[in-house]
Enzyme design. Structure first.
Site, PDB file in Angstrom:
ATOM      1  CG  ASP A  57      69.967  19.295  13.590  1.00 52.84           C
ATOM      2  OD1 ASP A  57      69.502  18.433  12.823  1.00 52.84           O
ATOM      3  OD2 ASP A  57      71.046  19.131  14.203  1.00 52.84           O
ATOM      4  CD  GLU A  79      76.544  11.351   4.712  1.00 52.81           C
ATOM      5  OE1 GLU A  79      76.104  12.415   4.239  1.00 52.81           O
ATOM      6  OE2 GLU A  79      76.415  11.029   5.920  1.00 52.81           O
ATOM      7  N   GLY A 124      76.421  11.955  12.850  1.00 55.16           N
ATOM      8  CA  GLY A 124      77.642  12.704  13.093  1.00 55.16           C
ATOM      9  C   GLY A 124      78.789  12.150  12.264  1.00 55.16           C
ATOM     10  CG  HIS A 151      69.316  15.210   9.897  1.00 48.20           C
ATOM     11  ND1 HIS A 151      69.857  14.555  10.983  1.00 48.20           N
ATOM     12  CD2 HIS A 151      69.720  14.505   8.802  1.00 48.20           C
ATOM     13  CE1 HIS A 151      70.558  13.495  10.566  1.00 48.20           C
ATOM     14  NE2 HIS A 151      70.489  13.443   9.247  1.00 48.20           N
ATOM     15  CG  HIS A 185      73.475   8.954   9.640  1.00 47.44           C
ATOM     16  ND1 HIS A 185      72.385   9.078  10.467  1.00 47.44           N
ATOM     17  CD2 HIS A 185      73.423   9.996   8.776  1.00 47.44           C
ATOM     18  CE1 HIS A 185      71.691  10.159  10.119  1.00 47.44           C
ATOM     19  NE2 HIS A 185      72.300  10.737   9.092  1.00 47.44           N
TER      20      HIS A 185
END
Length: 370
Positions: free
Chosen positions: A32, A219, A189, A30, A216
């Site tokens: 950020d 997780e 997110g 990522h 994603h």
């Protein structure tokens, strides 16, 4: 402004570790989540933003410790600090440039910068201007590396936030930039409670337009999340997917049994972008030694190794490799195997992948003492 080393030693790595020299492929990193601590301090000082510490070493430890809670929600809250500083063209450009240089310092030859443009508009940028700023920074980093005789290929993974309702808009954004640096699409997110199926319209658009997708999943949520990503949303790769282990019966170690989804993922070579240190931090895995990545590898799943968020986990590709060797029994051949897996499934044209594969298979990879 403080002078930065051009190619700093990666997080958590002995500068003399021979693994640094190995060529690597990073698919899940990522933008950020990989800022340099000193850069955070300097950018915060420019706008009067309050940080937990103004000492780079202390700040780096704060980020890592805040993410060691085992709580994904708290883990994600640390991004409030980094994204707050990435709201202008200049700052996005700088962060992206340094992101590339840090990849080069880590031995990475191909990397995909994963980020969500919708989180970077507070300074007045449009979505397209934000993407252009990051691309300019990535290009600057590649050019700066080239001046030092170092080669890297990078692309943007344009990401939508799963708790928001802008996924179609962000998918259209990715398509507008597909020939100008955008190589794929993702949603990220808070996973639990925000299923991928909420964004089927975006995924169907991307599927019609032949645009690569990673999601994603698996997780913070379980097997159903992975199933939706693969079967409803046409994901070519799974971001994490660590909890796919819940679809496997390991009660008899000598005769493990795969559930229908796990067998599908394995047999059809759907890549799992696994991030061991991050997965341990968020309690998706108990430890490096017991992380399912090793079991998946041994069972023939297509596994790619990544650092996820280098700042938050105090890690890097080299550190992740070292941890797997020291704590999970991996050897040099395993590292080569996982690197080839990642490159073969990069969102990159086949001729470009094949050219990088030649670099990945240089004799030094197989012959080094690690």
């Amino acid at each position: 402004m403080t002078s930065h080393p051009r190619f700093p030693t990666p997080f958590g790595v002995d500068p003399h570790d021979p693994l640094l020299a190995l060529p690597k492929v990073s698919l899940h990193d990522h933008l950020d989540g990989g800022l340099r601590p000193q850069t955070i301090i300097e950018l915060a000082d420019e706008i009067g933003y309050q940080l937990p510490s103004n000492n780079a070493g202390e700040l780096q430890l704060w980020f890592r410790d805040a993410c060691d809670s085992g709580d994904l929600v708290r883990y994600l809250e640390t991004f409030d600090h980094t994204t707050a500083l990435m709201q202008t063209h200049a700052n996005l450009h700088r962060v992206a440039t340094e992101w590339v240089l840090d990849q080069v310092a880590d031995g990475v030859i191909y990397a995909e910068a994963r980020w969500a443009p919708e989180q970077h508009l507070a300074g007045g940028l449009s979505l397209d201007e934000a993407v252009d700023a990051v691309q300019a920074g990535l290009d600057a980093g590649v050019a700066e590396a080239a001046l030092e005789g170092k080669t890297i290929v990078v692309g943007q993974l344009i990401t939508a936030m799963r708790h928001a309702d802008r996924s179609v808009e962000i998918a259209e954004l990715a398509l507008r930039h597909r020939d100008a640096g955008a190589v794929g699409f993702d949603i990220a997110g808070a996973e639990l409670g925000f299923p991928a199926s909420n964004h089927r319209e975006a995924f169907e658009l991307l599927h019609r337009e032949n645009f690569p997708v990673t999601i994603h999943a698996g997780e913070a949520d379980g097997v159903l999340s992975v199933w939706e990503a693969v079967q409803l949303c046409n994901a070519q790769r799974i971001g994490h997917g660590v909890r796919l282990i819940e679809d496997c019966d390991l009660s008899d170690p000598g005769n493990p049994r795969l559930g229908r989804l796990a067998q599908w993922v394995r047999d059809r070579h759907v890549p799992l972008e696994l991030c061991p240190s991050s997965n341990v931090q968020t309690a998706a895995a108990p430890s490096i030694a017991e992380h399912p990545i090793t079991w998946f590898k041994n069972q023939g799943f297509t596994v790619a190794l990544s650092p996820d968020n280098r700042l938050m986990s105090g890690t890097s590709m080299t550190r992740e490799m070292r941890l797997l060797m020291d704590e999970a029994g991996w050897d040099h051949d395993d590292l080569l195997w996982v690197s080839v897996n990642a490159l073969q499934n990069a969102f990159l044209d086949l001729p470009d992948r094949e050219a990088l594969l030649d670099e990945l298979l240089l004799p030094g990879f197989e012959g080094s003492s690690v």
